[in-house]
Design an enzyme around this catalytic site. Structure first.
Site, short mmCIF file in Angstrom:
data_model
loop_
_atom_site.label_atom_id
_atom_site.label_comp_id
_atom_site.label_asym_id
_atom_site.label_seq_id
_atom_site.Cartn_x
_atom_site.Cartn_y
_atom_site.Cartn_z
N LYS A 14 -16.07 -7.34 -5.62
CA LYS A 14 -15.40 -8.18 -6.61
C LYS A 14 -14.66 -9.33 -5.93
CE LYS A 14 -12.64 -7.72 -10.79
NZ LYS A 14 -11.99 -6.79 -11.70
N ASP A 15 -13.96 -9.03 -4.82
CA ASP A 15 -13.24 -10.09 -4.10
C ASP A 15 -14.22 -11.10 -3.51
OD1 ASP A 15 -10.74 -9.23 -4.70
OD2 ASP A 15 -10.41 -8.15 -2.83
N SER B 286 -1.63 -0.93 -5.73
CA SER B 286 -1.65 -2.05 -6.65
C SER B 286 -1.15 -1.64 -8.02
CB SER B 286 -3.08 -2.60 -6.78
OG SER B 286 -3.48 -3.17 -5.57
N HIS C 292 0.81 -1.22 0.00
CA HIS C 292 0.00 0.00 0.00
C HIS C 292 0.84 1.27 0.00
CE1 HIS C 292 -3.54 -2.59 1.52
NE2 HIS C 292 -3.34 -2.68 0.23
N GLU D 16 3.28 -34.10 -3.50
CA GLU D 16 2.01 -33.63 -4.01
C GLU D 16 2.24 -32.81 -5.30
OE1 GLU D 16 -1.45 -33.86 -1.77
OE2 GLU D 16 -0.18 -35.52 -2.38
#
Lengths: 307, 385
Positions: B226-227, B204, B200, B270
């Protein structure tokens, strides 16, 4: 005849028009640099697909390298994403386990109570548990004693330890069956194939002492003798006890034993997916609604007259 | 002033989630940050409940997992969400890192470096966690991976025995792995906060790669909605796996209790570690293999130095874009090779794709950056003159 000829000429003219139009379109595209781009992507895509196809074709060679027969995919009724286990088969399968498999194989994660309301009522299960003698203790005099089984008891083990099991089975250790369908590649298909797959060694393969030929077993020679024969036992519900019937039932039972949550899990899955499905639409609508102003605004670029 | 801005406890939250200025044009690829937060939270919550029923003792660990699956109310859900949640975690990590590689997010140095530390620590946590059920693959995976440390010159064997707490993977190893598996997620949580604080400072990145805040909007309601949508879709996908095919990504071998006398035919990690495993196996020398495997992750630290382009991201760099997608295909190929037995032709394919992995970072990235600088900018300068 003349009509037909006219019609043919008509079609061929139209085709020629289409070809011309396409070539013109292609020419325009080339001018814009679009066609070269597209053919480049086409070439790259073809290359990638070819590479993947080659990889896919190479993969089975590895599987063929180990000389072992892979089990076919049997149409189990529980195979569907939302299908439950066949509980009548679990009940019959437990009879097979108790009368045939339990002589050598333990199931130490399973307790009698697990089968209550799955394949038996509580009273039925109490009676079955009471048939077994369980070692308990020590009592007040410090001695171990035997008592009839209770619902809370785990299935009794056929051998006290691994050494005893090996001594009784020509050096081989019968694996615990609690998780067997999860612990083998192919799951219940594999177990079914092992149980029904015994045969005489084919030409070129020799008989081996204390070992039995089974094409599905890694290495092809398995220490377990064929356990299932037609009518080796009797079902309490009168189902004819053929080899394939018993194998199918016991595999269903073992599938349940390895995944006792199977039916609950799928039922919960139906609810979860329904709710999340509705929530997906609602959330998408909410997001779209909140973004509508930003998404539908118009941005204009006016170059400054000074630059 | 509203409470959310003046309250000392709420104002940081406000800065992170409410009034935070965010570019209006970031795509769904920017959802993976919040999804990773979801993964971490989900793993901590399910893991906390699992630890109430799990027993880190060699004789009981395997049985206690069976107890969780059979007797604990909804224990199977906890375990399946935790086990498949790890896969989701790595899926999101790879998308998140891939997004950063594509759009040049790595140019924000501190954010990028903390991110790589988070990635490494997540890998360590996942490895430690996989040992806990004490199945065959747990035990032998732990044996193989801890033995990599023996490649360190002079002190290797001592280090490995120090990590084991004995002369083999044993009870002492299991208890310490459990302790660390419990501890690491909380360190991760702190690092995530550091990651966000550094993020921050500059804000972004965006698909365009513009530096100044040109068209920012507040985080809430635009990116909360949106998230949230991303989270619901992801939970839907996770639910399909957890409820309908929970063992899809597992190995049957791990349903057999650990046995130091029986080695599984194919030992493999894995799916999310297969790319590194493929690189490890492609190098015929043990020390070289171990170094290459660690370098395959550590090379990310040097990525900002290898970036030579005057443009931030790849959207305006056709060659860089082609190279990026070839790298993605290469990564998938590495994963595929890691799951196969070591024999021809897979050995040579594995060596080629492992080579390409480093070729992309060390040669293609700087080279294509310079090439595209010349093609895109130098020519125009001449015209301007």
């Amino acid at each position: 005849m003349a009509y037909r000829f006219n019609r043919l000429r008509d079609i061929s003219n139209r085709l020629q028009d289409v070809v011309k139009m396409q070539s013109r379109l292609a020419a325009t595209a080339t001018e814009d640099g679009m066609k070269s781009n597209r053919s480049l992507w086409f070439a790259l895509g073809t290359l990638a697909a070819g590479g993947l196809a080659t990889g896919y074709l190479l993969q089975p060679n590895v599987k063929a390298a180990d000389l072992e027969l892979h089990p076919p995919h049997f149409p189990w009724v529980h195979k569907g994403p939302f299908s439950s286990l066949d509980h009548a088969a679990i009940r019959r399968g437990y009879e097979v386990y108790r009368q045939v498999c339990a002589a050598c194989h333990s199931m130490d994660q399973l307790a009698y109570r697990h089968l209550v309301n799955v394949a038996y009522t509580e009273d039925e299960m109490k009676a079955i548990a009471a048939d077994a003698q369980i070692e308990d203790g020590p009592d007040d005099d410090g001695n171990m004693f035997s008592r009839p089984g209770k619902l809370s008891d785990h299935f009794p083990k056929p051998y006290p330890n691994e050494q005893a099991a090996r001594a009784a089975n020509a050096g081989a250790y019968p694996p615990d069956l609690s998780l067997i369908t999860s612990a083998r590649h192919g799951g219940e298909d594999y177990v079914f194939s092992i149980l029904t797959g015994y045969e005489d060694p084919p030409g070129g393969c020799t008989e081996k002492e204390d070992l039995y030929f089974n094409p599905y077993f890694p290495g092809q020679y398995i220490a377990m003798a064929p356990a299932l024969y037609n009518d080796v036992m009797e079902y309490s519900d009168g189902t004819p006890a053929t080899i394939s019937q018993m194998a199918k039932d016991v595999c269903t039972f073992l599938k349940w034993a390895a995944e006792p949550e199977h039916d609950d899990r799928k039922r919960m899955g139906m609810k979860a997916l329904t709710l999340l499905g509705m929530l997906t639409f609602a959330s998408y609508y909410y997001k779209r609604h909140k973004w509508s102003v930003l998404k539908s605004r118009k941005i204009v670029y006016r170059p400054s007259p000074h630059s | 002033m509203p409470l959310r801005k003046e309250n000392p406890l709420l104002s940081p939250v406000n800065g992170l989630l409410v009034d935070l200025p965010s570019p209006s044009n970031i795509s769904y690829l920017w959802n993976f940050g919040s999804l990773l937060g979801l993964c971490l939270a989900m793993q901590i919550v399910t893991g906390c409940f699992l630890s109430m029923h799990y027993c880190a003792e060699v004789g009981l660990a395997f049985a206690s997992v069976g107890h969780i699956m059979r007797d604990v109310n909804y224990g199977f859900l906890l375990r399946y969400f935790h086990a498949n949640g790890a896969s989701l975690f790595f899926l999101c990590l790879y998308f998140h890192i891939g997004r950063s590689l594509y759009y040049g997010g790595y140019l924000k140095g501190p954010v990028w470096r903390v991110g790589i530390v988070i990635f490494l620590l997540t890998m360590a946590t996942a490895f430690l966690g996989y040992v806990l059920p004490w199945g065959q693959m747990s035990f032998w995976g732990a044996t193989v991976i801890t033995n990599l440390l023996s490649a360190i010159p002079y002190v290797g064997t001592d280090v490995v025995q120090w990590v084991w707490g004995g002369f083999s993977v044993s009870g002492a190893t299991l208890t310490r792995f459990f302790s660390l598996h419990f501890l690491f997620p909380f360190i991760l949580a702190i690092l995530v906060v550091v990651h966000l604080i550094f993020l921050h400072i500059e804000g972004s990145n965006s698909p365009v790669g513009s530096k100044t805040p040109v068209d920012d909007v507040v985080f809430h309601v635009y990116y909360t909605s949106k998230d949230w949508y991303g989270i619901v879709v992801t939970l839907m996908l996770l639910s399909i796996v957890v409820y309908l095919m929970p063992n899809l990504l597992g190995d049957p071998e791990n349903f057999i209790q650990a046995n130091s006398l029986v080695t599984p035919v194919h030992i493999q990690p894995e799916w999310y570690f297969l790319f590194a495993y493929a690189i490890l196996r492609s190098i015929p020398n043990k020390f070289g293999g171990v170094v290459s495997m660690f370098l395959s992750i550590l090379i990310l630290f040097f990525f900002p130095l290898l970036h030579r382009s005057w443009l931030r991201g790849l959207p305006f760099r056709p060659f860089g874009r082609m190279a990026f997608w070839s790298f993605v295909v290469n990564f998938v190929l590495l994963t595929w090779i890691g799951s196969l037995v070591v024999e021809e032709p897979f050995i040579i394919i594995g060596q080629l794709v492992a080579l390409y992995y480093f070729f992309y970072f060390l040669i293609l990235i700087p080279l294509l950056g310079e090439v595209e600088n010349n093609l895109l900018f130098k020519q125009r300068k001449k015209c301007d003159l």
